[in-house]
Design an enzyme around this catalytic site. Structure first.
Site, PDB file in Angstrom:
ATOM      1  N   CYS A 259       0.633  -1.219  -0.117  1.00  0.00           N
ATOM      2  CA  CYS A 259      -0.024  -0.165  -0.032  1.00  0.00           C
ATOM      3  C   CYS A 259       0.884   1.334  -0.143  1.00  0.00           C
ATOM      4  O   CYS A 259       0.509   2.294  -0.930  1.00  0.00           O
ATOM      5  CB  CYS A 259      -0.859  -0.175   1.183  1.00  0.00           C
ATOM      6  SG  CYS A 259      -2.110  -1.397   1.192  1.00  0.00           S
TER       7      CYS A 259
HETATM    8  C1  UGA Z   1      -0.969   0.023   6.176  1.00  0.00           C
HETATM    9  C2  UGA Z   1      -1.669   0.900   6.741  1.00  0.00           C
HETATM   10  O1  UGA Z   1      -1.061   0.798   8.160  1.00  0.00           O
HETATM   11  C3  UGA Z   1      -3.157   0.273   7.318  1.00  0.00           C
HETATM   12  O2  UGA Z   1      -3.794   1.333   7.898  1.00  0.00           O
HETATM   13  C4  UGA Z   1      -3.828   0.464   5.818  1.00  0.00           C
HETATM   14  O3  UGA Z   1      -5.163   0.038   5.697  1.00  0.00           O
HETATM   15  C5  UGA Z   1      -2.977  -0.534   4.704  1.00  0.00           C
HETATM   16  O4  UGA Z   1      -1.592  -0.008   4.805  1.00  0.00           O
HETATM   17  C6  UGA Z   1      -3.617  -0.462   3.381  1.00  0.00           C
HETATM   18  O5  UGA Z   1      -3.755   0.729   2.776  1.00  0.00           O
HETATM   19  O6  UGA Z   1      -4.017  -1.297   2.943  1.00  0.00           O
HETATM   20  P1  UGA Z   1       0.192  -2.621   6.149  1.00  0.00           P
HETATM   21  O7  UGA Z   1       0.701  -2.090   4.847  1.00  0.00           O
HETATM   22  O8  UGA Z   1      -0.678  -3.857   6.545  1.00  0.00           O
HETATM   23  O9  UGA Z   1      -0.906  -1.609   6.434  1.00  0.00           O
HETATM   24  O10 UGA Z   1       1.326  -2.286   7.343  1.00  0.00           O
HETATM   25  P2  UGA Z   1       1.981  -1.388   8.239  1.00  0.00           P
HETATM   26  O11 UGA Z   1       2.011  -2.216   9.426  1.00  0.00           O
HETATM   27  O12 UGA Z   1       1.370  -0.016   8.129  1.00  0.00           O
HETATM   28  O13 UGA Z   1       3.351  -1.288   8.008  1.00  0.00           O
HETATM   29  C7  UGA Z   1       3.932  -0.775   6.667  1.00  0.00           C
HETATM   30  C8  UGA Z   1       5.327  -0.784   6.632  1.00  0.00           C
HETATM   31  O14 UGA Z   1       6.151   0.067   7.591  1.00  0.00           O
HETATM   32  C9  UGA Z   1       6.140  -2.068   6.931  1.00  0.00           C
HETATM   33  O15 UGA Z   1       7.134  -2.518   6.324  1.00  0.00           O
HETATM   34  C10 UGA Z   1       6.741  -1.953   8.559  1.00  0.00           C
HETATM   35  O16 UGA Z   1       7.868  -2.575   8.890  1.00  0.00           O
HETATM   36  C11 UGA Z   1       7.076  -0.274   8.367  1.00  0.00           C
HETATM   37  N1  UGA Z   1       7.025   0.333   9.636  1.00  0.00           N
HETATM   38  C12 UGA Z   1       5.852   0.676  10.455  1.00  0.00           C
HETATM   39  C13 UGA Z   1       8.451   0.792  10.110  1.00  0.00           C
HETATM   40  O17 UGA Z   1       9.227   0.671   9.542  1.00  0.00           O
HETATM   41  N2  UGA Z   1       8.315   1.269  11.269  1.00  0.00           N
HETATM   42  C14 UGA Z   1       7.076   1.926  12.144  1.00  0.00           C
HETATM   43  O18 UGA Z   1       7.414   2.299  13.343  1.00  0.00           O
HETATM   44  C15 UGA Z   1       6.008   1.140  11.506  1.00  0.00           C
END
Ligand code: UGA
Length: 445
Positions: free
Chosen positions: A275
């Site tokens: 996403c």
């Molecule tokens: C993200 C959004 O968080 C959701 O709210 C949204 O619905 C979704 O995209 C979408 O549009 O479908 P997601 O892609 O499942 O969800 O994963 P996240 O938990 O947001 O993580 C995204 C990335 O950021 C991962 O690679 C994670 O490791 C990274 N991340 C996240 C970090 O490097 N540091 C953080 O503190 C948080």
């Protein structure tokens, strides 16, 4: 809607569609899941989710057994339901703009399936679509194919999804908000009623707005979250140059300020997943077409792309040249508890390692089958973390799986040829690794 159980259908059984359909069924709503991919439908009907998501397999088996969830590739089955959610993918075109082929096709099939229905039907766009899409793309296709106009017989809303992979089931049971976009009060009320039934009267904060605002909320949310990650990674890269400074302490302290908040401040190898990159590119492209250059979001993406090189630079700091070096990569999925490797930082890091002549051996608890499809024979895959580490000159920890968190310094030392470790996910306390050559993202040295 006066029936005891409302019937809902979902067109598109990807992450959002299948998880949401299964949870709706678990909540007692009669649910039909529709997908054009026959193999996928057969697999789901046999109780096997096509992707790894904690809690989904159990819930899927229960709801199928209870006959609350029915899956099919026949779109005409929407006719038996009251509300249809469109949950098809909206991928990127090569220029970053959004590809609306699937949503247009789904709206076309749905419209023709509703042509002879005499009762009211509500259509809900849940797929992530650029502002204006529901009204200017989905609505005309639906009206043309169904022969109806939005109003008394046919309803239409935009209802973006905010669930996260890895916690999708829990997020669907208890979302932090519900966003309903509609220009038609009857449609908005119908959808609100459905959610009232789902939440047994205790609705989470619910925002009723226009379709365009609802569509924008989804992009604004993902753009903010991605920017927060690139922000903390920028701070981490500055901390890296300051001996004795640890980004974790910085993140903890700033996160206590309620204006900043503690979440999404984990420095790492950069964001991945299906996403953030796709949605930022779509938003930048859309914005450019409207005459505005969103420099902040371009920087968010640039920082993210560059972060993979930072991780590789840490391994070079330990090893010097990477040519002919054996590098163990622990973790391939874009985050823990998923087998999804789309846009994963591991793929960017592995690509750079290979270009520098390194031999990569990787292990992941769930994502190896997907990684094999993408990386084929270009790297070696290990059966467990210990075999990945065996004889390695350096290990890079790329995903925060609990399995890796449990590993101790001695687990690394006994297997590796050289005791070099790059902790790209900040899993370990540097103190526990002081007998090794240990570097972590955002740890000044
Ligand atoms: C993200 C959004 O968080 C959701 O709210 C949204 O619905 C979704 O995209 C979408 O549009 O479908 P997601 O892609 O499942 O969800 O994963 P996240 O938990 O947001 O993580 C995204 C990335 O950021 C991962 O690679 C994670 O490791 C990274 N991340 C996240 C970090 O490097 N540091 C953080 O503190 C948080």
């Amino acid at each position: 809607m006066r029936k005891k159980t409302a019937a809902v259908s979902f067109i598109g059984l990807g992450y959002v569609g299948l998880c949401t359909a299964t949870v709706f069924a678990a909540k007692g709503l009669k649910t039909v899941g529709i997908d054009i991919d026959k193999d996928k439908v057969n697999q789901i009907a046999a109780g096997k989710p096509p992707f790894h998501e904690p809690g989904l397999a159990r819930l899927l088996k229960t709801t199928l057994r209870q006959r609350r969830l029915h899956v099919t590739n026949d779109t005409t089955e929407v006719e038996k339901t009251d509300i249809t959610f469109l949950t098809v993918g909206t991928p990127s075109k090569p220029d970053g703009s959004i590809d609306l082929t699937y949503i247009t096709n789904a709206a076309r099939d749905l419209g023709s399936a509703l042509r002879n229905k005499d009762k009211y039907h509500l259509v809900v766009v849940k797929s992530t679509v650029i502002p204006g899409t529901t009204t200017s793309t989905v609505k005309p296709v639906l009206e043309r194919e169904s022969g109806k106009t939005i109003g008394p017989d046919l309803g239409m809303c935009t209802n973006p999804e905010f669930l996260k992979e890895g916690t999708a089931i829990q997020d669907t049971f208890s979302p932090d908000k519900i966003v309903i976009g509609s220009n038609d009060p009857k449609s908005a009320n119908r959808l609100k009623l459905l959610y009232q039934r789902f939440h047994r009267g205790k609705l989470p904060p619910t925002i009723l707005t226009t379709p365009e605002t609802a569509e924008m909320i989804k992009y604004a949310s993902n753009a903010f979250l991605a920017t927060k990650v690139s922000y903390i990674n920028t701070i981490a890269n500055i901390c890296q140059t300051l001996p004795g400074v640890n980004v974790e302490t910085v993140a903890h302290a700033i996160g206590l300020d309620p204006r900043i908040g503690p979440l999404f401040l984990k420095a790492g190898p950069g964001y991945g997943g299906s996403c953030f990159h796709k949605d930022l590119q779509a938003l930048i492209n859309y914005s450019n077409n409207n005459g505005y250059e969103p420099a902040l979001f371009r920087a968010t993406e640039e920082v993210n792309e560059e972060q993979a090189s930072r991780v590789v630079a840490l391994s070079e700091k330990l090893l010097g040249q990477l040519d002919h070096r054996r590098i163990a990569v622990l973790g391939l999925s874009f985050k823990k508890d998923t087998d999804d490797i789309r846009e994963a930082a591991s793929v960017r890091v592995i690509d750079r390692l290979r270009k520098k002549g390194a031999h990569v051996v990787a292990y992941d608890p769930a994502a190896v089958p997907n990684a094999k499809k993408l990386l084929a024979n270009s790297i070696e895959f290990a059966e467990d973390p210990y075999s990945a580490l065996k004889g390695a000159d350096c290990c890079i920890v790329m995903t925060e799986w609990d399995e890796f968190r449990k590993l101790k310094a001695k687990d690394y030392q006994t297997q590796m040829r050289l005791p070099n470790i790059v902790d790209a996910r900040r899993l370990y306390d540097p103190e526990d690794f002081k007998d090794m050559n240990f570097l972590a993202v955002g740890l000044g040295s």
